[in-house]
Design a protein around this motif. Structure first.
Motif, PDB file in Angstrom:
ATOM      1  N   UNK A 109       0.824  -1.205   0.000  1.00 45.53           N
ATOM      2  CA  UNK A 109       0.000   0.000   0.000  1.00 45.53           C
ATOM      3  C   UNK A 109       0.853   1.248   0.000  1.00 45.53           C
ATOM      4  N   UNK A 110       0.204   2.403  -0.224  1.00 47.26           N
ATOM      5  CA  UNK A 110       0.910   3.672  -0.288  1.00 47.26           C
ATOM      6  C   UNK A 110       1.327   4.169   1.078  1.00 47.26           C
ATOM      7  N   UNK A 111       0.518   3.924   2.108  1.00 44.06           N
ATOM      8  CA  UNK A 111       0.817   4.365   3.458  1.00 44.06           C
ATOM      9  C   UNK A 111       1.494   3.232   4.229  1.00 44.06           C
ATOM     10  N   UNK A 112       2.445   3.566   5.125  1.00 48.56           N
ATOM     11  CA  UNK A 112       3.097   2.525   5.924  1.00 48.56           C
ATOM     12  C   UNK A 112       2.079   1.771   6.776  1.00 48.56           C
ATOM     13  N   UNK A 113       2.011   0.483   6.593  1.00 44.20           N
ATOM     14  CA  UNK A 113       1.081  -0.338   7.366  1.00 44.20           C
ATOM     15  C   UNK A 113       1.640  -1.744   7.455  1.00 44.20           C
ATOM     16  N   UNK A 134       5.149   0.873  10.665  1.00 40.34           N
ATOM     17  CA  UNK A 134       6.261   0.069  10.163  1.00 40.34           C
ATOM     18  C   UNK A 134       6.633  -0.971  11.206  1.00 40.34           C
ATOM     19  N   UNK A 135       6.723  -2.261  10.848  1.00 40.63           N
ATOM     20  CA  UNK A 135       7.024  -3.307  11.833  1.00 40.63           C
ATOM     21  C   UNK A 135       8.347  -3.064  12.563  1.00 40.63           C
ATOM     22  N   UNK A 136       8.329  -3.312  13.886  1.00 41.41           N
ATOM     23  CA  UNK A 136       9.531  -3.107  14.676  1.00 41.41           C
ATOM     24  C   UNK A 136       9.837  -4.284  15.601  1.00 41.41           C
ATOM     25  N   UNK A 149       3.195  -6.695  19.846  1.00 41.11           N
ATOM     26  CA  UNK A 149       4.025  -6.208  18.759  1.00 41.11           C
ATOM     27  C   UNK A 149       4.058  -4.691  18.769  1.00 41.11           C
ATOM     28  N   UNK A 150       5.086  -4.129  18.128  1.00 43.91           N
ATOM     29  CA  UNK A 150       5.275  -2.682  18.063  1.00 43.91           C
ATOM     30  C   UNK A 150       5.489  -2.266  16.620  1.00 43.91           C
ATOM     31  N   UNK A 151       4.861  -1.156  16.249  1.00 48.50           N
ATOM     32  CA  UNK A 151       5.136  -0.519  14.965  1.00 48.50           C
ATOM     33  C   UNK A 151       5.501   0.943  15.210  1.00 48.50           C
ATOM     34  N   UNK A 152       6.251   1.512  14.274  1.00 49.54           N
ATOM     35  CA  UNK A 152       6.559   2.934  14.303  1.00 49.54           C
ATOM     36  C   UNK A 152       5.645   3.650  13.316  1.00 49.54           C
ATOM     37  N   UNK A 153       5.082   4.777  13.773  1.00 48.72           N
ATOM     38  CA  UNK A 153       4.135   5.532  12.958  1.00 48.72           C
ATOM     39  C   UNK A 153       4.555   6.997  12.918  1.00 48.72           C
ATOM     40  N   UNK A 154       3.992   7.745  11.974  1.00 47.41           N
ATOM     41  CA  UNK A 154       4.250   9.180  11.865  1.00 47.41           C
ATOM     42  C   UNK A 154       2.933   9.920  11.952  1.00 47.41           C
ATOM     43  N   UNK A 155       3.024  11.230  12.199  1.00 48.18           N
ATOM     44  CA  UNK A 155       1.837  12.070  12.125  1.00 48.18           C
ATOM     45  C   UNK A 155       1.332  12.578  13.458  1.00 48.18           C
ATOM     46  N   UNK A 166       5.259   5.449  18.480  1.00 48.00           N
ATOM     47  CA  UNK A 166       5.087   3.998  18.473  1.00 48.00           C
ATOM     48  C   UNK A 166       3.647   3.620  18.769  1.00 48.00           C
ATOM     49  N   UNK A 167       3.303   2.423  18.323  1.00 51.66           N
ATOM     50  CA  UNK A 167       2.058   1.768  18.713  1.00 51.66           C
ATOM     51  C   UNK A 167       2.422   0.355  19.167  1.00 51.66           C
TER      52      UNK A 167
END
Length: 341
Positions: A109-113, A134-136, A149-155, A166-167
């Motif tokens: 996809x266009x957005x990080x997921x 983004x998977x971390x 699990x943890x992902x890094x996000x922007x915005x 982070x999420x």
């Protein structure tokens, strides 16, 4: 009171597993010797796909350049440099416990997921959830009940200086409760109740009974080791400058990374923290390890280090003695099948 709880629906989709050539070699790219891809020779075991119930296997994602890059593989723990069984399941992070696994993978996809998959002993998908970012990191508790699990996000508004937040999610396999972001947990920092917009939590891991978890919390330019009580839904900080905790099989120690330098090339070092005394022991690995390590047994931790074109898995004694040793070339995200529920 917990928030964001919903049931993670089981889809039961089957992941097809397959083999490859017994040995395959990837030649260096021609025409640009300074940017040439390294030669890679990997022996493949065709006796069957990885099996999370088979004892004595080391699971990891292969990082060798080529068509199998990112796929989950396994080797005999007694011969980690030997032939590997390669699946068709591709992940950015993978972890196994008690015959089940969690796979965190980048979604198209266009957005990080990302997508988080729960898989059975044959790496067949049984559950999934769509995840932002983004998977971390990804972890299962001993026994396999708790997945996180943890992902890094922007915005987020407070990330203008750092560029990311982070999420960290938690899934309770026992009742299907799912928390998509645990940052709202009531938090005590340095003994005082604490609230702030810039709180980030990442790199969580649970005790075997699922009642307690450890993670990193960052706020106001400082990082802390967090201890959370899942049932009471409260958390407190235990120490400063301690990240990506990994709980030992006996539940008495944490492997952590600490920032030891402002040098961007070597900022981190691995330590083991005694949870009773809070005494820290530096490990013999002096290279910078930016990973949430795993315990191979009570005495040894494993982790990944980057190399040209991929990464390798290394191991070092957990008591500060000895020296690092190469465990699996062209691998990352290790975990073992030897511990049961």
């Amino acid at each position: 009171m917990r928030f964001g709880v919903k049931v993670w629906t089981a889809l039961g989709a089957t992941v097809l597993l397959g083999g490859a050539a017994t040995i395959y070699t990837l030649d260096a790219m021609a025409g640009n010797p300074t940017r040439a891809r390294p030669d890679v020779t990997v022996a493949v075991d065709h006796s069957g796909p990885p099996d999370l119930l088979e004892p004595g296997r080391l699971l990891f994602r292969t990082t060798a350049p080529g068509p199998d890059h990112g796929k989950v593989a396994s080797v005999a723990l007694a011969d980690p440099g030997g032939p590997r069984r390669i699946s068709q399941l591709a992940c950015d992070r993978f972890h196994t416990e008690a015959g089940t696994g969690v796979c965190l993978a980048t979604a198209p996809g266009l957005m990080p997921s990302a997508v988080a998959l729960r898989v059975d002993e044959r790496l067949r998908e049984t559950e999934r959830v769509e995840v932002a970012g983004i998977p971390s990191r990804a972890k299962l508790s001993a026994g396999g009940r708790m997945a996180t699990w943890t992902t890094f996000v922007t915005g987020d508004s407070y990330t203008q200086g750092t560029g990311f937040s982070t999420r960290t999610a938690i899934l309770d396999r026992r009742d299907g409760a799912y928390l998509s972001n645990i940052e709202g947990i009531p938090l005590t920092v340095d003994g005082r109740p604490y609230q702030a917009e810039d709180v980030n939590v990442w790199g969580a891991g649970f005790t075997a009974d699922g009642s307690r978890f450890y993670a990193t919390v960052s706020t106001a330019g400082r990082t802390h080791l967090l201890e959370g009580d899942y049932d009471a839904w409260t958390a407190r900080t235990l120490a400063e400058n301690a990240e990506c905790p990994s709980l030992s099989p006996d539940g008495r120690r944490l492997a952590i990374k600490k920032r030891v330098s402002d040098d961007a090339a070597r900022p981190w070092r691995e330590y083991v923290l005694d949870l009773e005394t809070l005494r820290e022991t530096p490990l013999a690995e002096t290279r910078s390890v930016d990973d949430q390590v795993v315990w191979l047994d009570e005495h040894t931790v494993a982790y990944e280090l980057p190399r040209d074109g991929g990464s390798d898995i290394w191991a070092v004694p957990a008591d500060g003695s000895g020296a690092p040793r190469l465990l699996v070339p062209w691998g990352s995200s290790p975990s073992v099948t030897s511990r049961g529920p």
